[in-house]
Design a protein around this motif. Structure first.
Motif, PDB file in Angstrom:
ATOM      1  N   MET A   1      -5.918 -40.139  20.618  1.00  0.00           N
ATOM      2  CA  MET A   1      -7.139 -39.788  19.897  1.00  0.00           C
ATOM      3  C   MET A   1      -8.013 -38.855  20.737  1.00  0.00           C
ATOM      4  SD  MET A   1      -8.604 -40.389  16.978  1.00  0.00           S
ATOM      5  CE  MET A   1     -10.171 -39.850  16.318  1.00  0.00           C
ATOM      6  N   GLY A   2      -8.172 -39.184  22.015  1.00  0.00           N
ATOM      7  CA  GLY A   2      -9.026 -38.373  22.884  1.00  0.00           C
ATOM      8  C   GLY A   2      -8.523 -36.958  23.040  1.00  0.00           C
ATOM      9  N   MET A   3      -7.165 -36.833  23.012  1.00  0.00           N
ATOM     10  CA  MET A   3      -6.571 -35.506  23.160  1.00  0.00           C
ATOM     11  C   MET A   3      -6.993 -34.598  22.011  1.00  0.00           C
ATOM     12  SD  MET A   3      -2.542 -34.501  23.318  1.00  0.00           S
ATOM     13  CE  MET A   3      -2.403 -34.086  21.588  1.00  0.00           C
ATOM     14  N   TRP A   4      -7.041 -35.156  20.808  1.00  0.00           N
ATOM     15  CA  TRP A   4      -7.408 -34.365  19.639  1.00  0.00           C
ATOM     16  C   TRP A   4      -8.852 -33.897  19.725  1.00  0.00           C
ATOM     17  CZ3 TRP A   4      -3.931 -32.091  17.001  1.00  0.00           C
ATOM     18  CH2 TRP A   4      -2.676 -32.675  16.841  1.00  0.00           C
ATOM     19  N   ILE A   5      -9.728 -34.766  20.257  1.00  0.00           N
ATOM     20  CA  ILE A   5     -11.139 -34.393  20.399  1.00  0.00           C
ATOM     21  C   ILE A   5     -11.262 -33.239  21.394  1.00  0.00           C
ATOM     22  CG2 ILE A   5     -13.401 -35.179  21.207  1.00  0.00           C
ATOM     23  CD1 ILE A   5     -12.598 -37.992  20.220  1.00  0.00           C
ATOM     24  N   GLU A   6     -10.547 -33.354  22.512  1.00  0.00           N
ATOM     25  CA  GLU A   6     -10.590 -32.285  23.517  1.00  0.00           C
ATOM     26  C   GLU A   6     -10.041 -30.986  22.945  1.00  0.00           C
ATOM     27  OE1 GLU A   6      -8.750 -33.353  27.172  1.00  0.00           O
ATOM     28  OE2 GLU A   6      -9.960 -35.162  27.407  1.00  0.00           O
ATOM     29  N   LEU A   7      -8.975 -31.090  22.158  1.00  0.00           N
ATOM     30  CA  LEU A   7      -8.368 -29.913  21.560  1.00  0.00           C
ATOM     31  C   LEU A   7      -9.353 -29.253  20.594  1.00  0.00           C
ATOM     32  CD1 LEU A   7      -5.506 -28.610  21.728  1.00  0.00           C
ATOM     33  CD2 LEU A   7      -5.035 -29.680  19.514  1.00  0.00           C
ATOM     34  N   GLY A   8     -10.053 -30.072  19.810  1.00  0.00           N
ATOM     35  CA  GLY A   8     -11.037 -29.553  18.862  1.00  0.00           C
ATOM     36  C   GLY A   8     -12.168 -28.837  19.572  1.00  0.00           C
ATOM     37  N   ILE A   9     -12.662 -29.433  20.652  1.00  0.00           N
ATOM     38  CA  ILE A   9     -13.756 -28.824  21.424  1.00  0.00           C
ATOM     39  C   ILE A   9     -13.281 -27.506  22.023  1.00  0.00           C
ATOM     40  CG2 ILE A   9     -15.165 -29.071  23.504  1.00  0.00           C
ATOM     41  CD1 ILE A   9     -15.219 -32.103  22.907  1.00  0.00           C
ATOM     42  N   PHE A  10     -12.054 -27.514  22.548  1.00  0.00           N
ATOM     43  CA  PHE A  10     -11.485 -26.306  23.150  1.00  0.00           C
ATOM     44  C   PHE A  10     -11.414 -25.180  22.134  1.00  0.00           C
ATOM     45  CE2 PHE A  10      -7.701 -23.711  24.168  1.00  0.00           C
ATOM     46  CZ  PHE A  10      -8.135 -23.196  25.380  1.00  0.00           C
ATOM     47  N   LEU A  11     -10.944 -25.502  20.915  1.00  0.00           N
ATOM     48  CA  LEU A  11     -10.836 -24.495  19.869  1.00  0.00           C
ATOM     49  C   LEU A  11     -12.214 -23.982  19.479  1.00  0.00           C
ATOM     50  CD1 LEU A  11      -8.027 -25.960  17.601  1.00  0.00           C
ATOM     51  CD2 LEU A  11      -7.969 -23.830  18.891  1.00  0.00           C
TER      52      LEU A  11
END
Length: 40
Positions: A1-11
């Motif tokens: 779950m945390g990975m997706w949040i980081e990916l979203g912020i990165f994008l």
């Protein structure tokens, strides 16, 4: 779950950064056109 949040912020940062650069380039182009107009 945390990975997706980081990916979203990165994008989001990536898109925002590209937007900022695009705006700056457009402003520079506008300014250089004004400069050449006033010199002519």
């Amino acid at each position: 779950m945390g990975m997706w949040i980081e990916l979203g912020i990165f994008l989001l940062v990536l898109i925002f950064g590209r937007h900022q650069i695009w705006d700056v380039r457009r402003e520079q182009r506008k300014r250089s056109q004004q400069k050449s107009d006033s010199e002519a």
